[in-house]
Design an enzyme around this catalytic site. Sequence first.
Site, PDB file in Angstrom:
ATOM      1  N   ARG A 125       7.942  20.052   2.262  1.00 16.75           N
ATOM      2  CA  ARG A 125       6.793  19.167   2.038  1.00 16.75           C
ATOM      3  C   ARG A 125       5.604  19.914   1.433  1.00 16.75           C
ATOM      4  NH1 ARG A 125       6.843  16.150   7.846  1.00 16.75           N
ATOM      5  NH2 ARG A 125       7.848  18.116   8.441  1.00 16.75           N
TER       6      ARG A 125
ATOM      7  N   LYS B 257       0.591   2.223   0.462  1.00 17.94           N
ATOM      8  CA  LYS B 257      -0.361   2.528   1.536  1.00 17.94           C
ATOM      9  C   LYS B 257      -1.570   3.265   0.982  1.00 17.94           C
ATOM     10  CE  LYS B 257       2.021   6.742   3.146  1.00 17.94           C
ATOM     11  NZ  LYS B 257       3.431   6.681   2.806  1.00 17.94           N
TER      12      LYS B 257
ATOM     13  N   ARG C 217      -4.967   5.512   2.232  1.00 19.54           N
ATOM     14  CA  ARG C 217      -5.524   6.281   3.349  1.00 19.54           C
ATOM     15  C   ARG C 217      -7.020   6.498   3.142  1.00 19.54           C
ATOM     16  NH1 ARG C 217      -1.282   8.795   6.226  1.00 19.54           N
ATOM     17  NH2 ARG C 217       0.675   8.958   5.069  1.00 19.54           N
TER      18      ARG C 217
ATOM     19  N   ASP D 264      13.913   6.427   3.060  1.00 17.26           N
ATOM     20  CA  ASP D 264      13.057   7.599   2.877  1.00 17.26           C
ATOM     21  C   ASP D 264      13.870   8.841   3.207  1.00 17.26           C
ATOM     22  OD1 ASP D 264      10.798   8.950   2.139  1.00 17.26           O
ATOM     23  OD2 ASP D 264       9.490   8.099   3.677  1.00 17.26           O
TER      24      ASP D 264
ATOM     25  N   THR E  25       6.795  11.597  12.627  1.00 17.37           N
ATOM     26  CA  THR E  25       6.262  10.937  13.828  1.00 17.37           C
ATOM     27  C   THR E  25       6.549   9.442  13.834  1.00 17.37           C
ATOM     28  OG1 THR E  25       4.104  10.599  12.780  1.00 17.37           O
ATOM     29  CG2 THR E  25       4.413  12.639  14.041  1.00 17.37           C
TER      30      THR E  25
ATOM     31  N   THR F 256       4.052   5.824  10.067  1.00 17.07           N
ATOM     32  CA  THR F 256       4.059   5.061   8.818  1.00 17.07           C
ATOM     33  C   THR F 256       5.259   4.124   8.755  1.00 17.07           C
ATOM     34  OG1 THR F 256       2.939   6.864   7.656  1.00 17.07           O
ATOM     35  CG2 THR F 256       4.102   5.250   6.302  1.00 17.07           C
TER      36      THR F 256
END
Length: 339
Positions: free
Chosen positions: A105, A204, A206, A230, A235, A238
């Site tokens: 990432r 989305k 932010r 995905d 977590t 989203t």
Amino acid sequence: MPAMTEPKLIAGNANRPLANAIARRMSMHRGMNVAPIEVRVERFNDQEIFIEVYENVRGEDMYIIQPTSNPANDNLMELLIMTDALKRSSASRITAVIPYFGYARQDRRTKARTPISAKLVANLLTEAGVDRILTLDLHAAQIQGFFDIPVDNLYAAPVFALDIKHHFRNRLSDLMVVSPDVGGVARARELAQRIGAPLAIVDKRREKPGEIAEMTVIGEVTGKACIIVDDICDTAGTLCKAAQVLTEHGATEVHAYITHGVLSGPAVERVENSVMKSLVITDSIEPTELVKGAKNIRIVPTAPMFAQAILNIWNGTSVSSLFEVDTLGPIYEGLYTGN
């Protein structure tokens, strides 16, 4: 040195069940017993890692199976030290089989004075003595260019397509594939094309990092069974919010297909309490007991695909052939019958 060596597997501690499953599949394909060679992985009192390989590997074609999942740093160091041990023991070729490539990432600088950690990890692996990388669904495809050695990036989409066609075989016309953000459209589009479904996007916005201010659905999802696609679920915040938004926009049900189930912190609880009917992940990361016990989380095996990819690398045949259902289908025939 033997004229023709057999592929030899060695496994770290990150995901031994997957390593053993890959060995079993290779045993089926080869008609002979293939098992990870014996290795001792220990830690000194200060947590330094020590590795000792118990079998002769001189001139051998070695495959280290080690995802760099949580704890990422420990598992990465195990992989590097194991590579060094094999290199110093005169292995002829070392392939790092990394089902989940940690630090992926961090593939670019998003602001000033930040690292590109994926490039650093690529350098570490190359300098340690890795000759080839075999991985699954890199978070960013351009990471392949960070290496000056061959990188085979497998895709979960063909396996997911088999799974969807099996579990939704009576209502494929009702499905819609959804990308949870604009950046994942290419991944979602590929799966949509494989199952012949339309595509929608959840956009989305932010206000600040970690907090989603607004989600907008691009596409008509009313009356559709939506499948969110995905590569990583961390977590699950989203993901669960996207499922809620899709339901509010008229989706009859929501499912999710995620390659790497990181599922850290409150993720499992969120998924269980969400409107999602199912979350399907692969076993690229060893699932915890909490994940295995979740009522709406299902795990798809990757061992058949990795076993065949290792054999294809070993005998010099195409790895990209595994991107096609015609090739992958027979490998998963025992799991998805009746397609």
